[in-house]
Enzyme design. Structure first.
Site, short mmCIF file in Angstrom:
data_model
loop_
_atom_site.label_atom_id
_atom_site.label_comp_id
_atom_site.label_asym_id
_atom_site.label_seq_id
_atom_site.Cartn_x
_atom_site.Cartn_y
_atom_site.Cartn_z
N ASP A 272 1.02 -1.36 -0.10
CA ASP A 272 -0.37 -0.25 -0.10
C ASP A 272 0.52 1.06 -0.21
O ASP A 272 1.03 1.45 1.12
CB ASP A 272 -1.08 0.42 1.43
CG ASP A 272 -2.02 1.46 1.38
OD1 ASP A 272 -1.95 2.26 -0.07
OD2 ASP A 272 -1.99 1.75 2.47
N LYS A 279 1.52 8.12 0.64
CA LYS A 279 1.94 8.32 2.12
C LYS A 279 3.26 8.38 1.84
O LYS A 279 4.11 8.62 0.61
CB LYS A 279 2.20 6.91 2.66
CG LYS A 279 0.22 6.17 2.52
CD LYS A 279 1.03 4.36 2.80
CE LYS A 279 -0.09 3.49 3.09
NZ LYS A 279 -1.07 4.20 4.69
N ASP A 290 0.73 -4.84 4.19
CA ASP A 290 -0.91 -4.81 4.47
C ASP A 290 -2.27 -5.23 3.92
O ASP A 290 -3.41 -5.47 3.49
CB ASP A 290 -1.40 -3.00 3.40
CG ASP A 290 -2.73 -2.41 3.86
OD1 ASP A 290 -2.40 -2.52 4.98
OD2 ASP A 290 -2.29 -1.74 3.00
N ARG A 354 -11.26 -0.32 1.70
CA ARG A 354 -12.93 -0.30 2.63
C ARG A 354 -12.66 -0.23 1.13
O ARG A 354 -14.07 -0.64 0.47
CB ARG A 354 -13.23 0.86 2.85
CG ARG A 354 -12.68 2.30 2.77
CD ARG A 354 -12.95 3.44 2.69
NE ARG A 354 -11.88 3.95 4.05
CZ ARG A 354 -12.06 4.67 4.88
NH1 ARG A 354 -12.94 5.70 4.97
NH2 ARG A 354 -10.71 4.55 5.86
N1 BES Z 1 -3.08 0.36 4.92
C1 BES Z 1 -3.78 1.53 5.36
C2 BES Z 1 -3.60 1.80 7.08
C3 BES Z 1 -2.24 1.32 8.13
C4 BES Z 1 -1.91 2.37 8.54
C5 BES Z 1 -2.84 0.42 8.49
C6 BES Z 1 -1.06 2.44 9.47
C7 BES Z 1 -1.24 -0.16 9.16
C8 BES Z 1 -0.20 0.99 9.95
C9 BES Z 1 -4.44 2.02 5.41
O1 BES Z 1 -5.15 1.78 3.32
C10 BES Z 1 -4.74 3.48 4.78
O2 BES Z 1 -4.33 4.06 4.32
N2 BES Z 1 -5.46 4.50 5.93
C11 BES Z 1 -5.59 5.41 5.77
C12 BES Z 1 -7.12 6.60 5.02
C13 BES Z 1 -7.54 7.82 5.45
C14 BES Z 1 -6.56 7.96 3.97
C15 BES Z 1 -8.98 7.92 5.52
C16 BES Z 1 -5.12 6.31 7.19
O3 BES Z 1 -5.42 5.48 8.38
O4 BES Z 1 -4.24 7.03 7.26
ZN ZN Z 2 -4.17 0.22 2.87
MN MN Z 3 -3.85 2.64 1.93
#
Ligand code: BES
Ligand code: ZN
Ligand code: MN
Length: 506
Positions: A272, A279, A290, A354
């Protein structure tokens, strides 16, 4: 990977064990079970216990035999207060012991079971916790090191006195179960630690085929074309930025007779990057894990296939893809359609889990009409902020599932905490251009993620489990290594047992 678990009921002094692991509690005396051995060791054990052995959590004190024969060494493991000791204390003690003893090449560890058994527990659950902790504590991952770790722990064993032969026999079925479930945990650790250039969706599909073969499950792997025909626009939207082809994996445990069906849906984003909503670079490498939810589901399915629960069909549905930025990647503002027909405005391409779960849940519902279902995912950083790195959050309106997972968490030492499906926050998910947006507000971000998923489950009883915190450990702990923890299979196997029990009654 070859590991054996055994239970002995024999004379201790003449047993010849390479190491006997004994608990040292702060508020308990020298274990009476050691009296005869100590006599033959000329009181060496008692005097060590009294003067030198540290009894706090995490300590290990090794006494080599003065005899040159028989039991080679006794290892006292610090356990803290007996009064506060529970099954997780046992896992930690066993993990500390096996982790250190592995490095001096003892080969196998033998636990003196009786003094380990906590106040409110029985021999079976105590023995199980010890073997579990010992095996998981001996874990290491050296696949990509040219210098291999040559210290192998090949077994964990329990000792009972000869007079308890019947009791020992009764514990044997437990041994197989522990081996099955810990092997699944290790499988999850290995794959989550494996970098994304070696663990692609294609590799994951091959792993699922291997699991199906080993555990006697049926398997279906949908290629992108078939997913397109089914209308999985949300899943394919995430995948389209990568040159790695996506795979939609379905494992099916279907006994001849069953009265209920449970479906697990696991997020497997093999890397991811965030996609176009890229990111930041710091710690991005952890996103090779992930696929933690997907691995938890695959590893659980492996255990289910081997343990063969009665009367229940279990599905493991794992959409697998990469989330990458590229000229073909989906863009913020893109609208995708799901198998359910609902459209989604992708306001942030990093909220990809999601999206793939929306199609996964809809597929589970449509294809199998499950009695209940659960998605498992490393879904939100917000859940890590809320609960920290050791606790998973879960959301559900279903009390039976809620009870079953809380009980499972307490029993396996993989803690979970119930979070609110606070419907009022649904308003944050409103989109000006589609049926829903894929993000809510930053505040309560883990809750809006759950509310988003909730839109795709219809009337089916459902639970969402966010394991973004506990799937990864920033430090080495007694039986939890730095890196992937393999969180999930132990919890989910136990959850299924509890859930089957409760729906059978009700
Ligand atoms: N895989 C990530 C979430 C994550 C973050 C898992 C840290 C493990 C450790 C997920 O896909 C993600 O990026 N979520 C975003 C959502 C946001 C953009 C609404 C997040 O948590 O920042
Ligand atoms: Zn993710
Ligand atoms: Mn993500």
């Amino acid at each position: 990977m070859n590991f054996t678990a055994k239970i002995h009921a024999k004379d201790l002094v003449s047993s010849g064990y390479p190491v006997l692991v004994v608990p040292a509690f702060e508020d308990a005396g020298f274990p009476s079970e050691l009296k005869d051995l100590d006599k033959s060791w000329r009181g060496l054990l008692q005097s060590a216990y009294r003067n030198d052995v540290q009894k706090d959590d995490g300590a290990l004190y090794i006494v080599p035999t003065p005899l040159g024969k028989g039991i080679r060494r006794v290892a006292f493991v610090g356990m803290g207060k007996y009064e506060e000791c529970n099954l997780d204390t046992l896992r930690r003690g066993a993990g500390t012991a096996s982790g250190k003893l592995r490095k001096i090449d003892v080969g196998r560890v033998v636990f003196l079971l009786e003094p380990f058994v906590p106040m409110d527990e029985d021999f079976e659950s105590a023995g199980k916790a010890l073997i579990e902790g010992a095996r998981l504590g001996a874990y290491y991952f050296d696949r990509f090191k040219s210098e291999k770790d040559t210290h192998e722990l090949i077994g964990a064993e329990l000792h009972l006195p000869r007079a308890m032969g019947a009791k020992a026999k009764a514990l044997v079925p437990m041994l197989d179960e522990v081996l099955t479930v810990t092997t699944s945990t290790i499988l999850a650790r290995d794959w989550e630690n494996t970098p994304a250039n070696f663990a692609t969706p294609t590799h994951l599909a091959q792993l699922a085929r291997d699991i199906a073969k080993e555990a006697g499950l049926s398997i279906k792997i949908l290629e992108a074309k078939e997913c397109e025909k089914l209308g999985m626009g949300a899943f394919l939207g995430v995948a389209r930025g990568s040159i790695e082809p996506p795979k939609f994996i379905v494992l099916d445990y279907k006994p001849r007779k069953f009265s209920k069906t449970f479906a697990f849906v696991g997020k497997a984003v093999t890397f991811d990057s965030g996609g176009i909503s890229l990111k930041p670079g710091l710690d991005m490498h952890i996103m090779k894990g992930d696929m933690g939810g997907g691995m938890a589901v695959l590893a659980t399915m492996r255990a289910v296939g081997i343990l063969k629960p009665d009367g229940i069909r279990v599905l493991g549905i794992v959409p697998a893809c990469e989330n990458m930025p590229s000229g073909t990647a989906q863009k913020p503002g893109d609208v995708v359609s799901t198998q359910s027909g609902k459209s989604i405005e992708v306001l942030n391409t990093d909220a990809e889990g999601r999206l793939i779960l929306a199609d996964g849940l809809e597929y589970a519902r449509r294809e199998y009409r499950p009695t209940a279902m659960m998605d498992v995912a490393t879904l939100t950083g917000a859940c890590v902020i809320a609960l920290g790195e050791e606790i998973a959050g879960f959301w559900t309106d279903d009390e039976a599932m809620s009870d079953a997972i809380i009980k499972a968490g307490a029993e396996t030492g993989e803690p979970v905490w119930r979070m609110p499906l606070h419907k009022s926050y649904e308003r944050y998910l409103k989109s000006d251009f589609a049926d829903t947006s894929n993000i809510g507000k930053k505040e309560g971000g883990a809750v809006s993620a759950a509310l988003f998923l909730n839109k795709f489950v219809g009337e089916t009883p459902w639970m969402h489990l966010d394991i973004a915190g506990p799937f990864w450990s920033p430090e080495n702990k007694a039986y939890i290594p730095k890196g992937s923890t393999g969180y999930g299979p132990r919890l989910l196997v136990n959850f299924l047992k509890n859930w089957i029990g409760s729906v059978d009654q009700g």
